[in-house]
Design a protein around this motif. Structure first.
Motif, mmCIF file in Angstrom:
data_model
loop_
_atom_site.group_PDB
_atom_site.id
_atom_site.type_symbol
_atom_site.label_atom_id
_atom_site.label_comp_id
_atom_site.label_asym_id
_atom_site.label_seq_id
_atom_site.Cartn_x
_atom_site.Cartn_y
_atom_site.Cartn_z
ATOM 1 N N THR A 56 14.525 6.620 -18.023
ATOM 2 C CA THR A 56 14.210 5.268 -18.017
ATOM 3 C C THR A 56 15.147 4.438 -18.732
ATOM 4 N N ASP A 57 16.191 4.862 -19.464
ATOM 5 C CA ASP A 57 16.975 3.904 -20.074
ATOM 6 C C ASP A 57 18.018 3.246 -19.465
ATOM 7 N N ILE A 58 18.153 3.847 -18.313
ATOM 8 C CA ILE A 58 19.123 3.144 -17.176
ATOM 9 C C ILE A 58 18.606 1.985 -16.498
ATOM 10 N N PRO A 59 19.234 0.777 -16.356
ATOM 11 C CA PRO A 59 18.729 -0.387 -16.068
ATOM 12 C C PRO A 59 19.028 -0.431 -14.388
ATOM 13 N N PHE A 60 17.981 0.278 -13.649
ATOM 14 C CA PHE A 60 18.147 0.307 -12.224
ATOM 15 C C PHE A 60 17.672 -1.067 -11.831
ATOM 16 N N PHE A 61 18.043 -1.301 -10.496
ATOM 17 C CA PHE A 61 17.699 -2.564 -9.901
ATOM 18 C C PHE A 61 17.562 -2.132 -8.411
ATOM 19 N N THR A 62 16.562 -2.969 -7.546
ATOM 20 C CA THR A 62 16.266 -2.696 -6.156
ATOM 21 C C THR A 62 17.041 -3.947 -5.399
ATOM 22 N N VAL A 63 17.453 -3.648 -3.947
ATOM 23 C CA VAL A 63 18.042 -4.807 -3.227
ATOM 24 C C VAL A 63 17.225 -4.454 -1.838
ATOM 25 N N ASP A 64 16.247 -5.519 -1.570
ATOM 26 C CA ASP A 64 15.573 -5.262 -0.229
ATOM 27 C C ASP A 64 15.078 -6.724 0.248
ATOM 28 N N PRO A 65 14.464 -6.710 1.307
ATOM 29 C CA PRO A 65 13.988 -8.195 1.757
ATOM 30 C C PRO A 65 13.060 -8.797 0.657
ATOM 31 N N PRO A 66 12.908 -9.930 0.665
ATOM 32 C CA PRO A 66 12.057 -10.573 -0.358
ATOM 33 C C PRO A 66 10.693 -9.922 -0.359
ATOM 34 N N THR A 67 9.935 -9.890 0.750
ATOM 35 C CA THR A 67 8.707 -9.547 0.536
ATOM 36 C C THR A 67 8.326 -8.213 0.725
ATOM 37 N N ALA A 68 9.246 -7.168 0.735
ATOM 38 C CA ALA A 68 9.077 -5.984 0.652
ATOM 39 C C ALA A 68 8.416 -5.307 -0.522
ATOM 40 N N GLU A 69 7.671 -4.327 -0.604
ATOM 41 C CA GLU A 69 6.977 -3.714 -1.714
ATOM 42 C C GLU A 69 7.140 -2.161 -1.729
ATOM 43 N N ASP A 70 7.504 -1.861 -0.402
ATOM 44 C CA ASP A 70 7.761 -0.244 -0.436
ATOM 45 C C ASP A 70 9.199 0.224 -0.718
ATOM 46 N N LEU A 71 9.481 0.248 -2.004
ATOM 47 C CA LEU A 71 10.925 0.239 -2.439
ATOM 48 C C LEU A 71 11.349 1.651 -2.698
ATOM 49 N N ASP A 72 12.021 2.270 -1.649
ATOM 50 C CA ASP A 72 12.623 3.570 -1.468
ATOM 51 C C ASP A 72 13.662 3.813 -2.809
ATOM 52 N N GLN A 73 14.594 2.807 -2.807
ATOM 53 C CA GLN A 73 15.692 3.111 -3.401
ATOM 54 C C GLN A 73 16.180 2.109 -4.640
ATOM 55 N N ALA A 74 16.568 2.673 -5.829
ATOM 56 C CA ALA A 74 17.018 1.715 -6.991
ATOM 57 C C ALA A 74 18.459 2.270 -7.121
ATOM 58 N N ALA A 89 18.445 6.148 -7.244
ATOM 59 C CA ALA A 89 17.179 6.677 -7.527
ATOM 60 C C ALA A 89 16.335 6.639 -6.146
ATOM 61 N N ILE A 90 15.878 7.513 -5.511
ATOM 62 C CA ILE A 90 15.113 7.526 -4.500
ATOM 63 C C ILE A 90 13.687 8.095 -4.958
ATOM 64 N N ALA A 91 12.678 7.432 -4.522
ATOM 65 C CA ALA A 91 11.229 7.691 -4.461
ATOM 66 C C ALA A 91 10.768 9.054 -4.344
ATOM 67 N N ASP A 92 10.423 9.845 -5.259
ATOM 68 C CA ASP A 92 9.876 11.245 -5.183
ATOM 69 C C ASP A 92 8.649 11.186 -4.704
ATOM 70 N N VAL A 93 8.607 11.195 -3.391
ATOM 71 C CA VAL A 93 7.366 11.246 -2.651
ATOM 72 C C VAL A 93 6.610 12.680 -2.879
ATOM 73 N N ALA A 94 7.324 13.563 -2.965
ATOM 74 C CA ALA A 94 6.699 15.054 -3.150
ATOM 75 C C ALA A 94 6.124 14.926 -4.388
ATOM 76 N N ALA A 95 6.147 14.363 -5.517
ATOM 77 C CA ALA A 95 5.535 14.222 -6.736
ATOM 78 C C ALA A 95 3.892 13.910 -6.434
ATOM 79 N N PHE A 96 3.720 13.217 -5.065
ATOM 80 C CA PHE A 96 2.352 12.697 -4.902
ATOM 81 C C PHE A 96 1.848 13.427 -3.760
ATOM 82 N N VAL A 97 2.573 14.204 -3.246
ATOM 83 C CA VAL A 97 2.004 14.684 -1.685
ATOM 84 C C VAL A 97 1.935 16.390 -2.033
#
Length: 478
Positions: A56-74, A89-97
């Protein structure tokens, strides 16, 4: 790869909404999630599997269309040892499924997120896809963290992947990123997107890869009505895509060395398909000398020019035939390459929106750790390619039908009008039938004539039909 993208800005009018709702009903697209799926999603959103590594110390950012909320990558980009370090960083879906649970079963049924002009039908409930699992700014979330080191030319020299907690600091959009970079006001982690993206584009040229910059059709609300326009991708779109391609190539290499994996493959286009494109280029008066390769020609085109845009649309036909190839126990398949990438490649960067990516991430994590993949991953591999193929067919049908419906809805009151068009496709078996491209409004529609159509020629055309509920847009020569 979709041949045409279309999106709506603003709220669609009632006839368009009704036609899109009817399409969803006809295709059996689920409007909601079952109660047990929602209950499981709510539970896992509160209590996901938490990785041991804290990034969490790494200052990630995302680049997506302005209205997107399903952000897979940072991402976070930096200089490193004379080259670059890409942290992705890729969203870890397996942590939730939970494997075999209601969420997992529903994801295998849906396969992909479906995009309609008025709404999207997500692969996972929004409490996850636009909430706990999304890499939203200021939110700590589990991720599959790739660290890829590049030399000064952008070539991969080392790659590592592990689970980690991450926190994005900023949600950026393509236009904003492009503006900051062009003006020289972007901070280094963002400014490096251009430097690394262009380096990777040069390597793409070197290996013979192809990126198609296909324009989007966009519906814009204007003075209580709607108009269709074309949107050509920005350079920032392409630079961002190169980071995703880089990661997909690293994932493929890792799985191939490991001996078990799932690749995104595409066979080389047959000579006949390329010959047909040469005829189309000639008809559109696009110069294609015989000594110039297909890839070199593509890179020379300007998607903002109508004839070039039409040709780029036709080039997507060479991407048909892409699929998922599974291999295991060190027995590699005959084809491990994606012809457009010109290298082995894997889908692994969009797990919130595409089922296969969750499995690719698990296989890469196992390979990096030198461990056996989880049983639930191995058990699903044999059926995964067929499921993904069915999902791709459904997504393609949605895309084609939505384009037809939107064009008909926006032109329904203009039947009988004459427009300036360009014939961009002629049916080889029926030369009186083809497609015509209108510059304004931004429509690509069917045309039927009584004499052979002049491919590549400008032609005044009359709108004969346009009804979003019953027929598609159809033109005739004026």
């Amino acid at each position: 790869m979709p041949s045409r993208h279309i999106r709506v800005k603003g709220a669609p009018e009632a006839p368009l909404r009704a036609a899109l709702a009817a399409l969803r009903a006809e295709l059996g697209v689920p409007e909601t999630f079952r109660s047990e799926v929602l209950a499981e999603a709510e539970s896992t959103a509160r209590f996901p599997a938490v990785p041991g590594h804290d990034a969490t110390d790494i200052p990630f950012f995302t680049v997506d269309p302005p209205t997107a909320e399903d952000l897979d990558q940072a991402m976070h980009l930096s200089r490193h040892d004379g080259g670059y370090r890409v942290r992705y960083a890729i969203a870890d879906v397996a942590a939730f499924v939970v494997p075999g649970g209601a969420l997992d079963s529903e994801a295998h049924h849906r396969v992909t997120t479906l995009y309609f002009p008025d709404q999207k039908v997500p692969l996972h409930p929004t409490v996850l896809s636009e909430g706990a699992a999304s890499l939203l700014p200021g939110q700590t979330a589990p991720a599959v963290l790739w660290t890829i080191d590049l030399d000064g030319d952008g070539r991969t020299v080392a790659a590592d992947v592990r689970r980690a907690l991450v926190r994005s600091r900023a949600k950026l959009d393509y236009a904003g990123v492009q503006k900051r970079i062009d003006e020289g006001t972007a901070e280094e982690p963002v400014a490096l997107l251009r430097e690394i993206g262009e380096a990777r584009e040069r390597l793409e040229v070197e290996r013979g890869g192809i990126s198609l910059n296909v324009p989007e059709q966009e519906i814009v609300e204007y003075d209580h009505t709607y108009e269709l326009t074309y949107r050509a991708p920005l350079p920032a779109d392409a630079w961002n895509a190169q980071i995703s391609l880089l990661t997909g190539m690293a994932a493929a290499d890792l799985m191939l060395a490991y001996g078990t994996g799932v690749l995104r493959t595409l066979p080389t286009a047959p000579d006949g398909a390329v010959a047909r494109l040469r005829r189309t280029a000639h008809a559109l008066r696009i110069e294609w000398p015989h000594h110039v390769s297909y890839a070199a020609l593509i890179r020379s085109l300007n998607p903002r020019r109508p004839r070039h845009a039409a040709f780029l649309q036709e080039c997507t036909t060479l991407l048909r035939g892409a699929g998922y190839t599974v291999f295991r126990d060190g027995v590699l398949p005959p084809n491990t390459t994606h012809a457009a990438v010109a290298a082995p490649y894997a889908h692994c960067t969009a797990p919130l929106r595409r089922l296969a990516d969750r499995y690719a991430s698990e296989l890469c994590l196992a390979a990096a750790a030198g461990e056996e993949p989880p049983d639930w991953v191995l058990m699903a591999l044999d059926t995964l390619p067929k499921q993904m193929a069915e999902g791709a067919r459904r997504s393609g049908t949605v895309e084609r039908e939505c384009v037809d419906i939107v064009e008909a809805a926006l032109l329904k009151d203009r039947v009988g009008e004459v427009f300036d068009g360009c014939v961009v496709e002629v049916d080889a078996r029926r030369p009186t039938v083809g497609k015509v491209l209108l510059q304004q409004p931004a429509v690509i529609g069917r045309i039927e004539a009584t004499a052979p159509l002049p491919l590549g020629e400008r032609l005044p055309v009359r709108l004969a039909e346009a009804d979003p509920g019953t027929t598609k847009v159809r033109f005739t020569p004026a």
